[in-house]
Design an enzyme around this catalytic site. Structure first.
Site, PDB file in Angstrom:
ATOM      1  N   GLY A 169       0.817  -1.198   0.000  1.00  0.00           N
ATOM      2  CA  GLY A 169       0.000   0.000   0.000  1.00  0.00           C
ATOM      3  C   GLY A 169       0.855   1.253   0.000  1.00  0.00           C
ATOM      4  N   ALA A 170       0.222   2.387   0.216  1.00  0.00           N
ATOM      5  CA  ALA A 170       0.915   3.670   0.308  1.00  0.00           C
ATOM      6  C   ALA A 170       0.067   4.615   1.135  1.00  0.00           C
ATOM      7  CB  ALA A 170       1.172   4.259  -1.077  1.00  0.00           C
ATOM      8  N   ASP A 171       0.738   5.586   1.726  1.00  0.00           N
ATOM      9  CA  ASP A 171       0.019   6.630   2.456  1.00  0.00           C
ATOM     10  C   ASP A 171      -0.394   7.762   1.524  1.00  0.00           C
ATOM     11  OD1 ASP A 171       0.306   5.477   5.171  1.00  0.00           O
ATOM     12  OD2 ASP A 171       2.436   5.743   4.743  1.00  0.00           O
TER      13      ASP A 171
ATOM     14  N   LYS B 248       5.437   6.401   1.997  1.00  0.00           N
ATOM     15  CA  LYS B 248       5.123   5.171   2.708  1.00  0.00           C
ATOM     16  C   LYS B 248       5.815   5.208   4.072  1.00  0.00           C
ATOM     17  CE  LYS B 248       5.621   1.316   0.497  1.00  0.00           C
ATOM     18  NZ  LYS B 248       4.425   0.804   1.217  1.00  0.00           N
TER      19      LYS B 248
ATOM     20  N   GLY C 101       3.758   4.818   7.147  1.00  0.00           N
ATOM     21  CA  GLY C 101       2.839   5.097   8.237  1.00  0.00           C
ATOM     22  C   GLY C 101       2.775   3.982   9.265  1.00  0.00           C
TER      23      GLY C 101
ATOM     24  N   GLU D  88      10.271  -2.339   3.499  1.00  0.00           N
ATOM     25  CA  GLU D  88       9.448  -2.198   2.303  1.00  0.00           C
ATOM     26  C   GLU D  88      10.297  -1.742   1.118  1.00  0.00           C
ATOM     27  OE1 GLU D  88       5.221  -1.068   4.522  1.00  0.00           O
ATOM     28  OE2 GLU D  88       6.476   0.526   3.709  1.00  0.00           O
TER      29      GLU D  88
ATOM     30  N   LYS E 267      -5.967   8.097  -1.086  1.00  0.00           N
ATOM     31  CA  LYS E 267      -4.503   8.191  -1.065  1.00  0.00           C
ATOM     32  C   LYS E 267      -3.934   8.854  -2.319  1.00  0.00           C
ATOM     33  CE  LYS E 267      -4.791   5.928   2.782  1.00  0.00           C
ATOM     34  NZ  LYS E 267      -4.288   4.553   2.939  1.00  0.00           N
TER      35      LYS E 267
END
Length: 228
Positions: A86-88, A98, A100, A107, A125
């Site tokens: 995922g990503a912030d 990334k 969070g 990662e 996002k």
């Protein structure tokens, strides 16, 4: 749809992606976070198709093993066809913030090895300019104050991350995390290179030099695939 429902649909789309694009017997790269948890749960039904997985955090490792996946060490892997994480925040070029969840260093290491980085996010996002989400920076503890001062010089507002019990947050690598508020990042590639050169920085949570190849964006109208 709730945010969790959006995350679940994009997790399912990511599982479908790897089932369609990753060969039998391959190893999956698996990231960290709430959206990735949905991906793990969805792909677990097909775990026997894969040799195993490489995980970017202790939390994801535990979830994978609970589903019966074999979790392998990255040092034992020669090829990693895909990394799902995922990503912030993610911008129109596939550059991301990334970290969070605090797993940014591992990662970034797994992302470096993977042939294809698939970023799975809900539509909240997607941003035009990175920086509204505080930029995580993993630092050697003795350097935290010095690194914080460098960010103040860039008009950032760094804070030391605190765990839920009120103690200083410690990464899986035994380091601390600064969260830098108030940044606007028009040149994420340049800022990533600069901050990574500061002594005491382990990793900055900018994933720009190695950004996403594909994003699966969960929206109320369905999941949209974006290629970069």
């Amino acid at each position: 749809m709730t945010q969790d429902e959006l995350k679940q649909q994009v997790g399912r789309a990511a599982a479908n992606y790897v089932l369609s694009n990753v060969a039998h017997g391959a190893v999956l790269g698996v990231g960290t976070g709430s959206t990735v948890n949905f991906f793990i749960d969805e792909v677990a039904a097909f775990k026997d198709r894969f040799r195993g997985a490489v995980s970017s955090s202790n939390a994801s490792t535990a979830r994978l093993r609970a589903h019966g996946f074999e979790v392998l060490e990255l040092n034992d892997i020669e090829t990693l066809p895909v990394y799902v994480d995922g990503a912030d925040e993610i911008d129109a070029a596939g550059h991301m913030i990334k970290g969070g969840g605090g797993a940014l260093t591992r990662e970034k290491i797994v992302a470096m090895v993977a042939q294809t980085f698939v970023c799975i996010v809900d539509e909240s996002k997607r941003v035009d300019l990175l920086g509204a989400f505080p930029l995580p920076v993993e630092v050697i503890p003795m350097a935290s104050a010095a690194i914080a001062r460098r960010f103040v010089d860039l008009d950032g507002q760094p804070t030391l991350r605190v765990a839920k019990d009120g103690s200083t947050f410690v990464t899986d690598n035994g380091n601390w995390v600064l969260d830098v508020h108030g940044l606007r990042i028009p040149d994420p590639v340049g800022l990533e290179a600069e901050v990574n050169n500061w002594p005491g920085v382990v990793t900055v949570g900018l994933f720009a030099r190695r950004g996403a190849n594909i994003s699966l964006l969960g929206t109320k109208e369905g999941v949209h695939r974006i290629d970069y």
